[in-house]
Design a protein around this motif. Structure first.
Motif, PDB file in Angstrom:
ATOM      1  N   ASN A   1       0.758  -1.186  -0.124  1.00 28.66           N
ATOM      2  CA  ASN A   1       0.003   0.088   0.027  1.00 28.66           C
ATOM      3  C   ASN A   1       0.956   1.289  -0.195  1.00 28.66           C
ATOM      4  N   ALA A   2       2.357   0.979   0.033  1.00 32.08           N
ATOM      5  CA  ALA A   2       3.214   2.259   0.430  1.00 32.08           C
ATOM      6  C   ALA A   2       3.166   3.214  -1.205  1.00 32.08           C
ATOM      7  N   GLY A   3       2.774   2.607  -2.216  1.00 28.98           N
ATOM      8  CA  GLY A   3       3.301   3.055  -3.593  1.00 28.98           C
ATOM      9  C   GLY A   3       4.588   2.849  -3.821  1.00 28.98           C
ATOM     10  N   GLY A   4       5.236   3.557  -4.788  1.00 22.28           N
ATOM     11  CA  GLY A   4       6.628   2.906  -5.287  1.00 22.28           C
ATOM     12  C   GLY A   4       6.322   1.757  -6.273  1.00 22.28           C
ATOM     13  N   GLU A   5       7.829   1.519  -6.787  1.00 23.00           N
ATOM     14  CA  GLU A   5       7.662   0.343  -7.662  1.00 23.00           C
ATOM     15  C   GLU A   5       8.471  -0.696  -7.443  1.00 23.00           C
ATOM     16  N   GLY A   6       8.268  -1.768  -8.204  1.00 24.54           N
ATOM     17  CA  GLY A   6       8.845  -2.993  -8.208  1.00 24.54           C
ATOM     18  C   GLY A   6       8.195  -3.955  -7.181  1.00 24.54           C
ATOM     19  N   PRO A   7       8.381  -5.280  -7.495  1.00 25.15           N
ATOM     20  CA  PRO A   7       7.631  -6.256  -6.918  1.00 25.15           C
ATOM     21  C   PRO A   7       8.022  -6.407  -5.426  1.00 25.15           C
ATOM     22  N   VAL A   8       6.876  -6.945  -4.388  1.00 25.51           N
ATOM     23  CA  VAL A   8       6.922  -6.896  -3.202  1.00 25.51           C
ATOM     24  C   VAL A   8       7.814  -8.350  -2.988  1.00 25.51           C
ATOM     25  N   THR A   9       8.911  -8.225  -2.179  1.00 23.15           N
ATOM     26  CA  THR A   9       9.659  -9.436  -2.147  1.00 23.15           C
ATOM     27  C   THR A   9      10.304  -9.910  -0.806  1.00 23.15           C
ATOM     28  N   LEU A  10      10.022 -11.044  -0.623  1.00 25.36           N
ATOM     29  CA  LEU A  10      10.286 -11.391   0.859  1.00 25.36           C
ATOM     30  C   LEU A  10      11.396 -12.196   0.732  1.00 25.36           C
ATOM     31  N   LEU A  11      12.588 -11.967   1.511  1.00 24.83           N
ATOM     32  CA  LEU A  11      13.658 -12.647   1.759  1.00 24.83           C
ATOM     33  C   LEU A  11      13.672 -13.576   3.046  1.00 24.83           C
ATOM     34  N   VAL A  12      13.721 -14.887   3.003  1.00 23.88           N
ATOM     35  CA  VAL A  12      13.680 -15.553   3.937  1.00 23.88           C
ATOM     36  C   VAL A  12      15.110 -16.233   4.323  1.00 23.88           C
ATOM     37  N   LEU A  13      15.523 -16.005   5.510  1.00 27.80           N
ATOM     38  CA  LEU A  13      16.804 -16.413   5.971  1.00 27.80           C
ATOM     39  C   LEU A  13      16.603 -17.359   6.946  1.00 27.80           C
ATOM     40  N   GLY A  14      17.460 -18.452   6.763  1.00 25.24           N
ATOM     41  CA  GLY A  14      17.308 -19.615   8.091  1.00 25.24           C
ATOM     42  C   GLY A  14      18.089 -20.987   7.465  1.00 25.24           C
TER      43      GLY A  14
ATOM     44  N   GLU B   1      13.034   4.661  11.367  1.00 23.73           N
ATOM     45  CA  GLU B   1      13.185   3.787  12.479  1.00 23.73           C
ATOM     46  C   GLU B   1      11.710   3.570  13.070  1.00 23.73           C
ATOM     47  N   ASP B   2      11.024   2.397  13.266  1.00 28.05           N
ATOM     48  CA  ASP B   2      10.031   1.952  13.843  1.00 28.05           C
ATOM     49  C   ASP B   2       8.613   2.779  13.215  1.00 28.05           C
ATOM     50  N   ALA B   3       8.506   2.642  12.151  1.00 24.82           N
ATOM     51  CA  ALA B   3       7.602   3.282  11.249  1.00 24.82           C
ATOM     52  C   ALA B   3       6.039   2.807  11.673  1.00 24.82           C
ATOM     53  N   THR B   4       5.025   3.704  11.693  1.00 21.91           N
ATOM     54  CA  THR B   4       3.583   3.442  11.875  1.00 21.91           C
ATOM     55  C   THR B   4       2.840   3.698  10.717  1.00 21.91           C
ATOM     56  N   SER B   5       3.597   4.412   9.829  1.00 21.03           N
ATOM     57  CA  SER B   5       2.667   4.630   8.433  1.00 21.03           C
ATOM     58  C   SER B   5       3.949   4.710   7.466  1.00 21.03           C
ATOM     59  N   LEU B   6       3.675   4.595   6.176  1.00 19.98           N
ATOM     60  CA  LEU B   6       4.810   4.390   5.170  1.00 19.98           C
ATOM     61  C   LEU B   6       4.059   4.882   3.996  1.00 19.98           C
ATOM     62  N   SER B   7       4.939   5.743   3.092  1.00 19.39           N
ATOM     63  CA  SER B   7       4.452   6.199   1.866  1.00 19.39           C
ATOM     64  C   SER B   7       5.684   6.501   1.005  1.00 19.39           C
ATOM     65  N   VAL B   8       5.562   6.157  -0.413  1.00 23.43           N
ATOM     66  CA  VAL B   8       6.673   6.179  -1.189  1.00 23.43           C
ATOM     67  C   VAL B   8       6.234   7.053  -2.263  1.00 23.43           C
ATOM     68  N   ASN B   9       7.010   7.955  -2.626  1.00 25.26           N
ATOM     69  CA  ASN B   9       6.823   8.624  -3.874  1.00 25.26           C
ATOM     70  C   ASN B   9       8.111   9.009  -4.461  1.00 25.26           C
TER      71      ASN B   9
END
Ligand SMILES: Cc1cc2nc3c(=O)[nH]c(=O)nc-3n(C[C@H](O)[C@H](O)[C@H](O)COP(=O)(O)OP(=O)(O)OC[C@H]3O[C@@H](n4cnc5c(N)ncnc54)[C@H](O)[C@@H]3O)c2cc1C
Ligand SMILES: Cc1cc2nc3c(=O)[nH]c(=O)nc-3n(C[C@H](O)[C@H](O)[C@H](O)COP(=O)(O)OP(=O)(O)OC[C@H]3O[C@@H](n4cnc5c(N)ncnc54)[C@H](O)[C@@H]3O)c2cc1C
Lengths: 253, 316
Positions: free
Chosen positions: B26-39, B113-121
């Motif tokens: 929901n933040a806007g901005g471009e590119g696929p939402v990518t999850l990095l799974v480490l373990g 740090e510790d964002a409670t909302s986020l938007s990308v423009n």
């Protein structure tokens, strides 16, 4: 070995905060040394008193003039000397870490102690950012610390509990409530502190540029009903409260 | 891409991770939402991640068997760089907030740090965060090709699974050796509703009197009304309750519909974690206790007498 302990002067937890325009206004607020930093100052002193071979303990503050008072407090508690990089420029943690790392190198520091969380801005970032710049390990949320030769050991809080650790020096450690009980400066020590070195420095040579802008600040308060029931008759009070929660607030079934 | 470092425990993604996915979507901005799974042995987590993200990058190796801030920072920074991430999102947990600054320094990137909302423009990222013991909400902003953000748990509604599963890719990571040795571990477990998910929370303070009373009164009332259990720092420091239950500046921030405080004085550091609750209820024997100032409803009385009466009355 030399220890660097970082301090800041912040509004007292109980102080009323106000916002003027789009920024927090500290005018008239009671200011104190950040409690989390105070644990770091105390721990440096205790490590020395406990027999670790510590040559110099230096307190460092980076920020506006009022931080001098935090440095004076640290000196009165017992640190040997202080450095104040005085600037009115607002620096984020990533920028600040550049300054701290360069000073740590110039001062031949082996252990840096930083408060785990800033009382005002709530940031937990400076310790880790500084450790990364120096290529050192870091231990956050420490509640027990020992120096044994070239290594550190102790205990710290993690996501789901706590861990005992050992780590090589040099290192960065962040401090918190529970680590120790900070001492009060005595009058003779306050007097003595006035003769200790407090070196003034400027930001000029450090190449630290801020990357985070504060564009707005707002105080949000919620009006509360303050409906207080006398509990002399526990049963009646309990029933009245449940009725309010069920039928007025409608938060219980 | 918008890169999210997945948090997982017991072979499952945490709710905080799904919240970050929603924030990224929901933040806007471009590119696929990518999850990095480490373990290590994280194939199951990666499969679950693919239900939520367009891409899943999987770093599965023995070197990632246990969390270490230097190792995690190296992995996140490498992938952010190779994938030209515009946004790197990391959980606002203790561990997330301890390695995120390292990622920012490695990439010479700004850190919100510790964002409670986020938007990308474009290349500007804006976030809100709480400061001054959560009395102030600030809006902060940074402009750069890559911006690092940690996200406060409980701030976003978690994402729902997507219609089509995302692609999974294994990644080759260059990791440093961990220098910190873990020589002992004590895990605190709580079997109840996660605090940040509970609609109603019953919290006990030192005024409850003892660990046994805590079980009888605080857990007793919580069980009766189907609530989560919280604790003050005084109670956690005394070893009565696990840290996972601590509410406040150095614990969790919660915003339930009703917050019921039993034997809690209402120190500013505690208020910082629960002051945004919809309704606040206080039971304290001291009419002057600061908790009453922020309470909607209160009873001045002894928890030993009031709480059993409440549990009894709630049966009706
Ligand atoms: C990234 C960023 C975040 C900000 N967040 C807030 C905020 O949340 N609330 C707010 O009111 N204002 C914030 N500000 C600044 C805000 O705009 C106000 O100007 C500020 O509150 C008033 O601060 P000041 O200049 O009087 O001193 P402050 O900036 O509050 O004084 C503290 C000074 O100490 C230095 N410092 C910080 N941490 C350490 C440390 N661990 N050791 C040594 N020195 C340190 C800093 O350089 C800082 O200038 C922020 C600014 C930036 C750049
Ligand atoms: C840096 C820092 C961070 C902190 N972070 C946190 C945090 O995250 N969370 C947190 O909670 N605290 C935190 N604290 C601690 C905080 O300042 C308080 O010390 C703590 O919240 C007090 O807990 P309490 O209310 O249980 O205990 P107390 O302050 O001792 O209060 C007990 C209350 O119980 C009442 N009482 C006693 N007996 C009875 C009875 N029989 N019936 C009814 N009422 C009774 C008393 O009147 C009193 O009001 C922090 C402190 C610092 C310095």
């Amino acid at each position: 070995m030399n220890i660097l302990t970082l301090v800041r002067q912040v509004p007292d937890a109980e102080a009323r905060v106000k916002v003027s325009g789009s920024a927090v206004d500290l005018e008239g607020a009671t200011l104190v040394i950040d409690g989390m930093d105070e644990y770091g100052v105390e721990e440096a002193l205790r490590l020395r008193e406990g027999g670790a071979n510590i040559e110099t303990i230096t307190a460092l503050a980076i920020g506006p003039k009022r931080n001098e008072d935090a440095l004076r407090t640290a000196l009165a508690m017992g640190v040997d000397r202080a450095i104040h990089v005085e600037t009115d420029e607002k620096l984020d943690a990533v920028a600040l870490s550049r300054v701290v790392a360069q000073i740590a190198q110039a001062e031949n520091i082996t252990l840096i102690l930083v408060g785990g969380q800033e009382a005002d801005w709530d940031s937990q970032a400076l310790g880790a950012a500084t450790a990364e710049r120096l290529g050192w390990p870091q231990l956050t949320w420490t509640n027990e610390l020992k120096i044994e030769g070239e290594s550190l050991s102790g205990r710290h809080d993690v996501d789901d509990g706590n861990e005992s650790f050992s780590a090589p020096l040099p290192a960065v450690v962040t401090t918190q409530q529970g680590l120790n009980e900070p001492r009060y400066p005595t009058l003779p020590n306050i007097m003595k502190a006035k003769r200790k070195e407090l070196r003034k420095d400027t930001l000029d040579t450090y190449g630290a540029a801020n990357t985070v802008r504060v564009v707005n600040a707002e105080i949000q308060t919620r009006a509360r009903m303050n409906r207080v029931i006398d509990g002399k008759d526990p049963q009646a009070a309990a029933e009245q409260l449940l009725d309010l929660l069920r039928n007025e607030a409608k938060v219980l079934a | 891409m918008k890169l999210i470092v997945a948090e997982h425990t017991g072979g499952k993604l945490t709710k905080a991770t799904l919240e970050m996915v929603a924030a990224a979507q929901n933040a806007g901005g471009e590119g696929p939402v990518t999850l990095l799974v480490l373990g290590q042995g994280v194939a199951g987590v990666a499969n679950e991640a693919a239900q939520y993200a367009e891409q899943v990058l999987v770093g599965d190796s023995a070197a990632l068997a246990a969390y270490n801030p230097e190792v995690w920072a190296a992995a996140a920074a490498q992938i952010a760089q190779e994938g030209e991430a515009s946004l790197v999102m990391i959980g606002g947990s203790r561990s997330g907030r301890e390695y995120a600054p390292r990622v920012a320094v490695k990439l010479d990137a700004p850190y919100l740090e510790d964002a409670t909302s986020l938007s990308v423009n474009g290349t500007t990222v804006q976030a809100q965060r709480y400061t001054y013991l959560a009395r102030v909400t600030e809006t902060v902003e940074a402009s750069a090709p890559t911006v690092i953000v940690t996200v406060k748990p409980g701030s976003f509604a978690p994402a729902a699974p997507a219609a089509a599963a995302g692609e999974q890719y294994d990644v080759e990571l260059e990791l440093p050796a961990a220098r910190t040795q873990v020589t002992g571990r004590s895990v605190e477990k709580t079997s109840r509703v996660a605090l940040t998910e509970a609609d109603v929370i019953v919290t006990g303070g030192r005024g409850v009197g003892s660990p046994d009373n805590f079980a009888t009164y605080v857990e007793g009332l919580a069980d009766r009304i189907g609530a989560g259990v919280g604790a003050t720092r005084a109670v956690v420091d005394a070893g009565w309750r696990p840290y996972a239950e601590q509410v406040g500046q150095t614990g969790k921030t919660v915003q339930p519909k009703a917050y019921i405080a039993l034997g809690v004085s209402g120190a500013v550091q505690h208020l910082s974690g629960m002051g945004k609750s919809k309704f606040i209820v206080a039971i304290n024997k001291d009419a002057e206790a600061p908790i009453f100032k922020v309470a909607d409803y209160g009873i001045v009385g002894d928890v030993n007498q009031i709480v059993p009466a409440l549990i009894e009355a709630a049966k009706k």
